[in-house]
Design a protein around this motif. Structure first.
Motif, PDB file in Angstrom:
ATOM      1  N   UNK B  40       0.788  -1.228   0.000  1.00 45.56           N
ATOM      2  CA  UNK B  40       0.000   0.000   0.000  1.00 45.56           C
ATOM      3  C   UNK B  40       0.818   1.276   0.000  1.00 45.56           C
ATOM      4  N   UNK B  41       2.165   1.153  -0.029  1.00 46.51           N
ATOM      5  CA  UNK B  41       3.023   2.352   0.030  1.00 46.51           C
ATOM      6  C   UNK B  41       4.067   2.362  -1.080  1.00 46.51           C
ATOM      7  N   UNK B  42       3.788   1.663  -2.186  1.00 50.02           N
ATOM      8  CA  UNK B  42       4.700   1.622  -3.337  1.00 50.02           C
ATOM      9  C   UNK B  42       6.077   1.071  -2.977  1.00 50.02           C
ATOM     10  N   UNK B  43       6.126   0.133  -2.033  1.00 48.67           N
ATOM     11  CA  UNK B  43       7.416  -0.412  -1.616  1.00 48.67           C
ATOM     12  C   UNK B  43       7.640  -1.846  -2.090  1.00 48.67           C
ATOM     13  N   UNK B  44       6.622  -2.459  -2.732  1.00 51.17           N
ATOM     14  CA  UNK B  44       6.803  -3.871  -3.099  1.00 51.17           C
ATOM     15  C   UNK B  44       6.495  -4.191  -4.549  1.00 51.17           C
ATOM     16  N   UNK B  45       5.726  -3.347  -5.234  1.00 53.52           N
ATOM     17  CA  UNK B  45       5.494  -3.569  -6.661  1.00 53.52           C
ATOM     18  C   UNK B  45       4.472  -4.641  -7.020  1.00 53.52           C
ATOM     19  N   UNK B  46       3.844  -5.269  -6.027  1.00 48.84           N
ATOM     20  CA  UNK B  46       2.887  -6.352  -6.322  1.00 48.84           C
ATOM     21  C   UNK B  46       1.671  -5.830  -7.086  1.00 48.84           C
ATOM     22  N   UNK B  47       1.403  -4.543  -6.996  1.00 48.40           N
ATOM     23  CA  UNK B  47       0.194  -3.960  -7.595  1.00 48.40           C
ATOM     24  C   UNK B  47       0.468  -3.303  -8.949  1.00 48.40           C
ATOM     25  N   UNK B  48       1.632  -3.603  -9.548  1.00 53.17           N
ATOM     26  CA  UNK B  48       2.020  -2.907 -10.781  1.00 53.17           C
ATOM     27  C   UNK B  48       1.066  -3.200 -11.946  1.00 53.17           C
ATOM     28  N   UNK B  49       0.600  -2.116 -12.574  1.00 57.07           N
ATOM     29  CA  UNK B  49      -0.211  -2.218 -13.800  1.00 57.07           C
ATOM     30  C   UNK B  49       0.355  -1.212 -14.800  1.00 57.07           C
ATOM     31  N   UNK B  50      -0.179  -1.184 -15.986  1.00 56.57           N
ATOM     32  CA  UNK B  50       0.238  -0.170 -16.964  1.00 56.57           C
ATOM     33  C   UNK B  50      -0.874   0.857 -17.136  1.00 56.57           C
ATOM     34  N   UNK B  51      -0.483   2.132 -17.188  1.00 52.81           N
ATOM     35  CA  UNK B  51      -1.413   3.168 -17.644  1.00 52.81           C
ATOM     36  C   UNK B  51      -0.787   3.783 -18.887  1.00 52.81           C
ATOM     37  N   UNK B  52      -1.471   3.652 -19.978  1.00 54.33           N
ATOM     38  CA  UNK B  52      -0.934   4.055 -21.289  1.00 54.33           C
ATOM     39  C   UNK B  52       0.468   3.471 -21.491  1.00 54.33           C
ATOM     40  N   UNK B  53       0.633   2.235 -21.101  1.00 54.14           N
ATOM     41  CA  UNK B  53       1.895   1.533 -21.352  1.00 54.14           C
ATOM     42  C   UNK B  53       2.963   1.735 -20.306  1.00 54.14           C
ATOM     43  N   UNK B  54       2.764   2.661 -19.390  1.00 53.14           N
ATOM     44  CA  UNK B  54       3.770   2.940 -18.366  1.00 53.14           C
ATOM     45  C   UNK B  54       3.479   2.107 -17.108  1.00 53.14           C
ATOM     46  N   UNK B  55       4.534   1.489 -16.549  1.00 51.18           N
ATOM     47  CA  UNK B  55       4.344   0.707 -15.328  1.00 51.18           C
ATOM     48  C   UNK B  55       4.139   1.639 -14.144  1.00 51.18           C
ATOM     49  N   UNK B  56       3.044   1.449 -13.434  1.00 57.60           N
ATOM     50  CA  UNK B  56       2.758   2.296 -12.261  1.00 57.60           C
ATOM     51  C   UNK B  56       2.313   1.401 -11.105  1.00 57.60           C
ATOM     52  N   UNK B  57       2.496   1.938  -9.891  1.00 52.30           N
ATOM     53  CA  UNK B  57       2.000   1.220  -8.704  1.00 52.30           C
ATOM     54  C   UNK B  57       0.542   1.624  -8.502  1.00 52.30           C
ATOM     55  N   UNK B  58      -0.353   0.687  -8.715  1.00 57.85           N
ATOM     56  CA  UNK B  58      -1.778   1.040  -8.693  1.00 57.85           C
ATOM     57  C   UNK B  58      -2.261   1.393  -7.291  1.00 57.85           C
ATOM     58  N   UNK B  59      -1.466   1.088  -6.253  1.00 59.21           N
ATOM     59  CA  UNK B  59      -1.869   1.484  -4.895  1.00 59.21           C
ATOM     60  C   UNK B  59      -1.678   2.973  -4.677  1.00 59.21           C
ATOM     61  N   UNK B  60      -0.931   3.634  -5.601  1.00 60.96           N
ATOM     62  CA  UNK B  60      -0.636   5.058  -5.439  1.00 60.96           C
ATOM     63  C   UNK B  60      -1.385   5.946  -6.431  1.00 60.96           C
ATOM     64  N   UNK B  61      -2.218   5.354  -7.280  1.00 59.15           N
ATOM     65  CA  UNK B  61      -2.956   6.144  -8.271  1.00 59.15           C
ATOM     66  C   UNK B  61      -4.424   6.175  -7.865  1.00 59.15           C
ATOM     67  N   UNK B  62      -4.903   7.360  -7.485  1.00 58.08           N
ATOM     68  CA  UNK B  62      -6.305   7.470  -7.078  1.00 58.08           C
ATOM     69  C   UNK B  62      -7.212   7.345  -8.302  1.00 58.08           C
ATOM     70  N   UNK B  63      -8.371   6.817  -8.068  1.00 58.85           N
ATOM     71  CA  UNK B  63      -9.352   6.645  -9.150  1.00 58.85           C
ATOM     72  C   UNK B  63      -9.517   7.933  -9.954  1.00 58.85           C
ATOM     73  N   UNK B  64      -9.599   9.043  -9.253  1.00 60.96           N
ATOM     74  CA  UNK B  64      -9.827  10.323  -9.929  1.00 60.96           C
ATOM     75  C   UNK B  64      -8.648  10.785 -10.762  1.00 60.96           C
ATOM     76  N   UNK B  65      -7.478  10.164 -10.563  1.00 62.52           N
ATOM     77  CA  UNK B  65      -6.270  10.597 -11.276  1.00 62.52           C
ATOM     78  C   UNK B  65      -5.871   9.670 -12.418  1.00 62.52           C
ATOM     79  N   UNK B  66      -6.608   8.621 -12.647  1.00 62.39           N
ATOM     80  CA  UNK B  66      -6.210   7.674 -13.701  1.00 62.39           C
ATOM     81  C   UNK B  66      -6.242   8.419 -15.036  1.00 62.39           C
ATOM     82  N   UNK B  67      -5.069   8.516 -15.688  1.00 61.16           N
ATOM     83  CA  UNK B  67      -4.950   9.420 -16.829  1.00 61.16           C
ATOM     84  C   UNK B  67      -5.047   8.732 -18.180  1.00 61.16           C
TER      85      UNK B  67
END
Lengths: 740, 154
Positions: B40-67
């Motif tokens: 939950x703090x971007x320290x382990x990478x288990x939640x990694x997804x792609x947004x427009x092809x870029x790897x991001x930690x989905x625990x750190x991207x709020x629903x309202x900010x998904x670009x």
């Protein structure tokens, strides 16, 4: 001989712990076969491990899959004798049942040092292991799964095959010995082929026969690396772990329990109750659960609750806790697990004190369980290592009988011993009881998981030794720690434990070293910080204490550290000597050390498996890097070489992570570490190259899940000594050494 | 207020507060459970997804900010049609407990999309944020090299 005679009639030995007042069992009860728990809706259960219906063949692998590949290897044991291929079968964990008791786990309790066991003692251990049936111990732990299953699951496959052949013989009206089997079919001399799936119902009505197991030279599956049955699912995000269970109309919950591991005077949830998505807040007595529509919303609300916690019952800070551990040396020893010669008669030339901290398991998947309570039944989806414990303790917690509880054991995102507890399941059951007819998944935050573990005990060792003519002639080791075995058994069995706990001194008393004066005493610290089984248990620190001190003695003797060990091990246990020779050759041990490079060797015998490791470290100028690791192990029979190598690597990395980074400390009764930034492990860039060699000289099959861990810390510490001439005597190493 | 996210090429309406992290939208609202919670703090990478092809930690991207368009482990391949990188994971029998592997694979896929022949140093740098407690790193490294080779041949 004399030691085995010391088993008192009314004292039942369990994991080398005496369960006083335990029941005495007659021979018949000991060898009686528990009933087959499988009652499939369709098709037939040929025995407790094989279900065949028209759609296919299912093998029950009744041990928890937490990453060690056990379900594939256990299924392979059945498949080898049943004549099916691994891609023809489905593997399930199956229900909690007495039939799946872990005989090997209790067999380890026999008080004879394992590498010294004669064949009759080995057989006696198997017999004692039967008692696991009475204690309902279906537990995945102690590196026992393959060793426990090695004969019985092959027999299950062979028996099922024999029944299928007899059913086919009846149907075709031919002699059974004219039939052969291949890839899930029975084939007659004239080429007539009947799939097992067509024969299962007839076969299930036949009695089980005595069978002869195939010779190893005929093995087609065992002894060869197999693709794991869970690999495609785990590579595509389709494997269902505990946290992935999704049921219709399910709620998501989290808990916030007293971080001082004590009671709760009160709490204020007025703000949390108003937060979005929150449906219910449940008072659990020593904490609360928040039930919401989404796990994150539940966690946010839990963070908004203020608590008035009761104080810890243990000393509030790490310093005071170590003082208690140190005090244990002033009392009577809890065990003198080894006492050869007379250590008092030899003056000590070298003395040292070693210390290790408490450690968390830190499984990647935090503690979780999903529960559905209906008033008359409880259904649980729980990633756990002890399903009967989960069933019985959850039943008790919600006021039901065990028969009213169904446990589904899911895949688990790591276990390392943590999921042998049942606290996380009981909390979920209690939450579900307050939400009748609504399934609820309770998932702990990482912080909750880190701060509510049953930790690897902190420990102190005091060692002294003497070398003469290049050999060790005396080694005395005293180890003090709280007893994780006593604590865990008390939680498992619900009664207070006492007696000698040789797990306190594992990795120290049980090493195959011919040292004429060799004594090991354990001192149980009266400290109730919650402790439990952590991958390799006592050997996780015992291996560090013992082997580091052997290294000190080698240097005191002016000897090559590897040859020094080899001289002492060779006369005592040949397979152990062979793993040392193997790492010597693999690592090119005798080659000159380049400048700025250190090389260390360590050896540890645990869970029946000798393991040697050589580690090479380099001073990069920016910090020390672990560059290479060479590992040799001997599990007796290598059922799946690739998987064994993976376990050895993983065990070593787990041990190195703990040695460098791992420590759980307390302030004001609470754990100071919250999340991975405070409790890190090796990462891609810090992970060394690792080479593993699997030998098969040992007499009996043994496990591989844990034995890779104990030698890791001392091999690294000895390499650091080789590099820096500073002897690491306390962990974690980051405090004294800078790593890249 | 309901928002619409494009996930694995499909539009999903989500009715959750804007501050809920994408991770928990995926897992608890949409039942796309391949993406995992680890810290939950971007320290382990288990939640990694792609947004427009870029790897991001989905625990750190709020629903309202998904670009942009979200791709999860379920979106790059399926058991019947695995992606090249997933096949490399299977060939090298990488996973042990497997819990971190969705994140590892998504991180590796993003690396390979940018770098057709990553060196060991490139792999160290790209993968260092993904924790694996089972210690599968040596096989992850081998699988990435193998996938790179296969992608170049393709």
């Amino acid at each position: 001989m004399s030691r085995i005679g010391k088993i008192a009639r009314r004292t039942f030995l369990f994991g080398a712990i005496a369960v006083t007042g335990g029941a005495a069992f007659g021979y018949y009860k000991m060898v009686e076969t528990p009933p087959n728990p499988l009652l499939p809706d369709t098709g037939a259960a040929l025995n407790a491990y094989v279900i065949i219906d028209t759609s296919g063949i299912t093998i029950v692998a009744p041990r928890a899959e937490m990453g060690q590949g056990v379900q594939t290897t256990l299924a392979a044991l059945v498949a080898e004798e049943l004549d099916v291929t691994l891609d023809q079968i489905t593997v399930i964990h199956g229900p909690p049942a007495k039939a799946y008791f872990n005989q090997a786990l209790l067999g380890n309790a026999i008080p004879v040092i394992e590498y010294q066991r004669k064949p009759w003692v080995h057989d006696a251990a198997e017999f004692v292991g039967n008692a696991a049936k009475f204690l309902n111990l279906q537990v995945t732990g102690g590196s026992t799964s393959t060793r426990d299953a090695y004969v019985k699951m092959r027999e299950a496959g062979a028996q099922a095959r024999q029944m299928l052949i007899e059913a086919a013989a009846k149907r075709l009206n031919v002699a059974a010995n004219s039939l052969r089997t291949e890839a899930g079919t029975v084939i007659a001399a004239d080429g007539t082929t009947i799939p097992y799936t067509d024969l299962a119902t007839d076969a299930a009505a036949l009695p089980a026969r005595n069978v002869t197991l195939r010779d190893r030279s005929d093995w087609k599956i065992l002894g060869t690396s197999q693709p794991r049955t869970d690999m495609v699912a785990k590579s595509t995000g389709t494997a269902t772990y505990g946290v992935d269970v999704r049921l219709p109309d399910m709620r998501f919950a989290t808990v916030k329990m007293n971080p001082k591991r004590s009671g709760m005077r009160g709490f204020d949830a007025s703000e949390a109750l108003l937060m979005e998505g929150v449906e219910k807040i449940i008072d659990l007595g020593d904490g609360v659960a928040v039930v919401a529509t989404n796990t994150w919303l539940a966690m946010q609300a839990a963070d908004a609750i203020t608590f008035d916690w009761e104080d810890a019952t243990y000393p509030a800070d790490t310093e005071a806790q170590f003082a208690i551990i140190e005090q244990a040396f002033n009392g009577e020893p809890n065990s003198t697990a080894r006492d050869e010669g007379d250590v008092e008669s030899v003056p000590a030339a070298i003395t040292a004190e070693y210390r290790v901290p408490f450690l968390a398991h830190a499984t990647m998947e935090p503690m979780t369980t999903t529960a559905l309570f209906t008033g008359s039944a409880l259904e649980l989806w729980s990633p756990n290592q002890g399903p009967i414990l989960v069933r019985d303790w959850c039943a008790k917690a919600v006021g039901l009988e065990p028969e009213q509880v169904t446990v589904h054991t899911t895949l688990m995102g790591g276990g390392f011993g943590r999921r042998g507890e049942y606290d996380f399941a009981v909390l979920a059951a209690r939450v579900a009881r307050e939400m009748p007819d609504t399934p609820v998944q309770v998932t702990w935050s990482r912080e909750e998981d880190m701060r509510h573990d049953f930790y690897r005990p902190a420990a102190i060792a005091r060692l002294s030794g003497t070398v003469q003519d290049g050999k060790a002639v005396m080694l005395s080791a005293d180890v003090a720690a709280p007893s994780c075995s006593h604590q865990a058994m008390e939680r498992w069995l619900g009664r207070s434990m006492g007696g000698p706990d040789t797990e306190l001194v594992a990795g120290v008393y049980d090493q195959p070293y011919a040292i004429p004066n060799y004594r090991v005493r354990g001192y149980k610290a009266d400290l109730d910080v919650p402790v439990g089984f952590w991958r390799s248990v006592g050997a996780s620190y015992g291996g560090f204490f013992f082997d580091s001190f052997i290294d000190e003695m080698a240097h005191a003797a002016g000897r090559d550290p590897l040859e020094f060990r080899l001289d002492l091990i060779t006369p005592e246990h040949a397979p152990s000597a062979k793993v040392l020779e193997a790492v010597r050759d693999m690592s090119n041990w005798n080659s000159p050390l380049p400048s700025g490079v250190g090389r260390g060797v360590a050896f540890s015998y645990s869970f029946g498996t000798p393991v040697a490791q050589v580690i090479e470290v380099r001073d990069t100028g920016r910090g020390i890097k672990i560059e290479n690791v060479w590992i040799a192990c001997d599990p007796g029979v290598a059922l799946d070489p690739h998987n064994i190598r993976a376990q050895m690597m993983g065990g070593c990395i787990y041990g190195l992570s703990a040695a460098i980074h791992g420590e759980i400390t307390h302030t004001d009764g609470e754990v100071d570490q919250f999340n991975f930034p405070d409790y890190d492990g090796l990462r891609m860039a810090s992970c060394p190259k690792i080479e593993v060699n699997v030998l098969e000289n040992a007499l009996h099959i043994s496990g591989v899940g844990e034995p890779g861990t104990p030698p890791a810390a001392p091999a690294l510490a000895n390499a650091l000594f080789s590099l820096t001439k500073q002897r690491p005597r306390s962990l974690p190493l980051w405090r004294d050494y800078s790593f890249v | 207020m309901a928002r619409t996210l494009t996930i694995n090429g499909t539009a999903h309406a989500v009715d959750l507060p804007d501050n809920v992290p994408l991770l928990w939208v995926l897992r608890d609202a949409l039942h796309l459970t391949g993406t995992k919670y680890g810290c939950g703090v971007a320290a382990c990478g288990a939640c990694t997804v792609h947004i427009d092809g870029e790897a991001v930690r989905s625990c750190q991207v709020a629903l309202g900010d998904v670009w942009g368009a979200v791709t999860t482990i379920e979106g790059i391949g399926t058991p019947d049609a695995v992606a090249v990188v997933q096949q490399a994971w299977i060939d090298h029998q990488v996973a042990q407990c497997g819990y971190c592997q969705s994140g590892q694979i998504m991180q590796a896929a993003a690396l390979l999309a940018q770098n057709v022949a990553p060196t060991d140093d490139d792999i160290d740098e790209a993968m260092n944020g993904n924790l694996c407690r089972c210690g599968t790193y040596p096989r992850i490294r081998a699988a990435i090299h193998d996938a790179a080779k296969k992608l170049q041949e393709a």
